[in-house]
Enzyme design. Structure first.
Site, short mmCIF file in Angstrom:
data_model
loop_
_atom_site.label_atom_id
_atom_site.label_comp_id
_atom_site.label_asym_id
_atom_site.label_seq_id
_atom_site.Cartn_x
_atom_site.Cartn_y
_atom_site.Cartn_z
N LYS A 69 8.01 -5.57 9.64
CA LYS A 69 7.59 -6.92 10.06
C LYS A 69 8.41 -8.04 9.44
CE LYS A 69 2.76 -5.72 11.06
NZ LYS A 69 1.37 -6.07 10.79
N GLU A 80 6.18 -20.98 14.93
CA GLU A 80 5.58 -21.57 13.72
C GLU A 80 4.70 -20.55 12.98
OE1 GLU A 80 2.48 -24.24 14.54
OE2 GLU A 80 2.26 -24.88 12.45
N ASP A 104 -1.35 -11.48 14.80
CA ASP A 104 -2.53 -11.20 13.96
C ASP A 104 -3.35 -12.48 13.75
OD1 ASP A 104 -2.10 -8.51 13.69
OD2 ASP A 104 -1.06 -8.67 11.77
N GLY A 130 -7.40 -9.49 -0.72
CA GLY A 130 -6.06 -9.02 -0.40
C GLY A 130 -5.08 -10.17 -0.34
N ALA A 131 -3.82 -9.84 -0.55
CA ALA A 131 -2.77 -10.87 -0.52
C ALA A 131 -1.49 -10.32 0.10
CB ALA A 131 -2.51 -11.38 -1.94
N TYR A 220 -9.77 -0.55 10.52
CA TYR A 220 -10.46 -0.03 11.71
C TYR A 220 -10.50 1.49 11.77
CZ TYR A 220 -5.68 -0.07 13.51
OH TYR A 220 -4.33 0.10 13.67
N GLY A 241 -12.27 -4.46 12.63
CA GLY A 241 -10.81 -4.43 12.73
C GLY A 241 -10.33 -4.04 14.12
P1 NAP Z 1 -0.17 -4.67 2.52
O1 NAP Z 1 0.78 -5.79 2.74
O2 NAP Z 1 0.36 -3.36 2.01
O3 NAP Z 1 -1.32 -5.18 1.51
C1 NAP Z 1 -2.30 -4.29 1.04
C2 NAP Z 1 -3.35 -5.08 0.27
O4 NAP Z 1 -4.36 -4.17 -0.15
C3 NAP Z 1 -2.82 -5.76 -0.99
O5 NAP Z 1 -3.52 -6.96 -1.19
C4 NAP Z 1 -3.17 -4.71 -2.07
O6 NAP Z 1 -3.29 -5.28 -3.35
C5 NAP Z 1 -4.51 -4.24 -1.58
N1 NAP Z 1 -4.83 -2.91 -2.10
C6 NAP Z 1 -4.29 -1.71 -1.71
N2 NAP Z 1 -4.84 -0.71 -2.43
C7 NAP Z 1 -5.73 -1.28 -3.29
C8 NAP Z 1 -6.61 -0.76 -4.28
N3 NAP Z 1 -6.68 0.56 -4.54
N4 NAP Z 1 -7.40 -1.61 -4.96
C9 NAP Z 1 -7.35 -2.95 -4.69
N5 NAP Z 1 -6.53 -3.50 -3.77
C10 NAP Z 1 -5.72 -2.67 -3.06
O7 NAP Z 1 -0.96 -4.29 3.85
P2 NAP Z 1 -1.34 -5.25 5.07
O8 NAP Z 1 -0.31 -5.14 6.13
O9 NAP Z 1 -1.66 -6.59 4.52
O10 NAP Z 1 -2.66 -4.54 5.64
C11 NAP Z 1 -3.90 -4.55 4.95
C12 NAP Z 1 -4.97 -3.86 5.79
O11 NAP Z 1 -5.20 -4.60 7.00
C13 NAP Z 1 -4.59 -2.45 6.25
O12 NAP Z 1 -5.73 -1.63 6.17
C14 NAP Z 1 -4.18 -2.63 7.70
O13 NAP Z 1 -4.39 -1.47 8.48
C15 NAP Z 1 -5.12 -3.74 8.12
N6 NAP Z 1 -4.64 -4.53 9.27
C16 NAP Z 1 -5.42 -4.54 10.39
C17 NAP Z 1 -5.03 -5.29 11.48
C18 NAP Z 1 -5.90 -5.30 12.70
O14 NAP Z 1 -5.45 -5.72 13.77
N7 NAP Z 1 -7.16 -4.90 12.60
C19 NAP Z 1 -3.84 -6.03 11.45
C20 NAP Z 1 -3.07 -6.00 10.29
C21 NAP Z 1 -3.48 -5.24 9.20
P3 NAP Z 1 -2.00 -5.43 -4.32
O15 NAP Z 1 -1.31 -6.69 -3.89
O16 NAP Z 1 -2.58 -5.51 -5.67
O17 NAP Z 1 -1.15 -4.20 -4.11
#
Ligand code: NAP
Length: 278
Positions: A69, A80, A104, A130-131, A220, A241
């Protein structure tokens, strides 16, 4: 393949887990389009070359997923949203230019609008867990709805601080230990971590507090996460989700194939049946 046949794809590494082909090929069949949506598994070192040859490969555009991405953003002219979020998940051609956006943002908002109408009315305070990339899209979306205070709670605090630098004063980094106090005054809780996903640790949050809290989970798989189940048991309104995934797909389809599809109950059932196999 005839000349007027159009194609789009999902580019990921791996790409096998994506539900996007199921969604887009459903809409293609529903509208009887001469079109196709495929999976393209492209390793990071080949991504730039693949993008450069996207049109030559016959594609009107593409979805982009993990881990491409940020690279997709750098290799295209972002709108934007994609620029603000710092990640692109949808590519299309505008003349010769490869454009990108991040759907998203609207997927998150439209799913909440559909699942919990009025959720943003007078909303002053939201808590985002989350961040990562998904959290950035959520924060940008909440800013578009003028949410005054967006508390970002993340395991790695420095990443939450980075969100404040990116989006400004409404973003307030906070610790997990502050959650009970924050949830007592928040109107919305969003899980944008991967916690609660199959194979990951569970997300255990005490949801005692105002019955007006709306709970959204981006995870999801499973469809009914522990967080959503706990929220429903408390009678809170929720947004899942899968709804976000379906709504974020709409704009790409419109950009590539020229008509705006609907997120129908039948499509949702198709995806639910597929997720039940996971
Ligand atoms: P990412 O950039 O890898 O970020 C993962 C996040 O989860 C970070 O904030 C990470 O914290 C935290 N995390 C992971 N393991 C953890 C743990 N054991 N304890 C505490 N925090 C933890 O991933 P992303 O792309 O943002 O995606 C996040 C989630 O959203 C995924 O499950 C993804 O499938 C979902 N998602 C869904 C949609 C949808 O359309 N429904 C769209 C996008 C994403 P740290 O910063 O400390 O590592």
């Amino acid at each position: 393949m005839t000349d007027d046949r159009r194609a789009a794809c999902i580019i990921g590494w791996p790409a096998g887990h994506s539900r996007s082909p199921l969604i887009h090929n459903y809409w293609i069949a529903q509208h009887k389009l001469n079109a196709e949506y495929r999976r393209e598994a492209v390793p990071p070192e080949q991504f730039a070359d693949f993008i450069a040859s996207l049109r030559a490969r016959g594609y009107a555009g593409a979805n982009v997923t993990v881990p491409h991405k940020e690279a997709a953003l750098a290799l295209s002219a972002p709108d934007e949203r994609a620029a603000a979020v710092g990640a692109a998940n949808t590519l299309w051609f505008e003349g010769e230019r490869l454009r990108s956006t991040n759907t998203d943002v609207e997927g998150f908002l439209e799913n909440l609008d559909a699942s919990a109408p009025g959720w943003d009315r007078g909303l002053q305070s939201a808590v985002v867990l989350g961040a990562g990339g998904a959290a950035r899209a959520v924060v940008f979306a909440l800013l578009q709805r003028q949410v005054e205070r967006i508390y970002v709670v993340n395991r790695t605090r420095a990443r939450a601080e980075t969100l404040r630098q990116r989006f400004g004063a409404p973003v307030l980094p906070a610790g997990w230990d502050e959650l009970p106090g924050l949830l007592a005054e928040a109107g919305l809780l969003v899980n944008a971590t991967s916690l609660g996903m199959v194979g990951q640790a569970e997300l255990n949050i005490d949801l005692r507090g105002p019955a007006t809290l709306v709970v959204a989970d981006l995870v999801y798989v499973p469809l009914a996460t522990g967080l959503l189940t706990a929220a429903r048991q408390r009678g809170l309104r929720t947004a899942d989700g899968l709804g976000m995934l379906l709504h974020q797909a709409v704009r790409g389809f419109e950009l590539w194939f020229g008509l705006r599809p609907q997120v129908t109950a039948e499509l949702r059932q198709l995806l639910e049946a597929d997720l039940a196999k996971a």
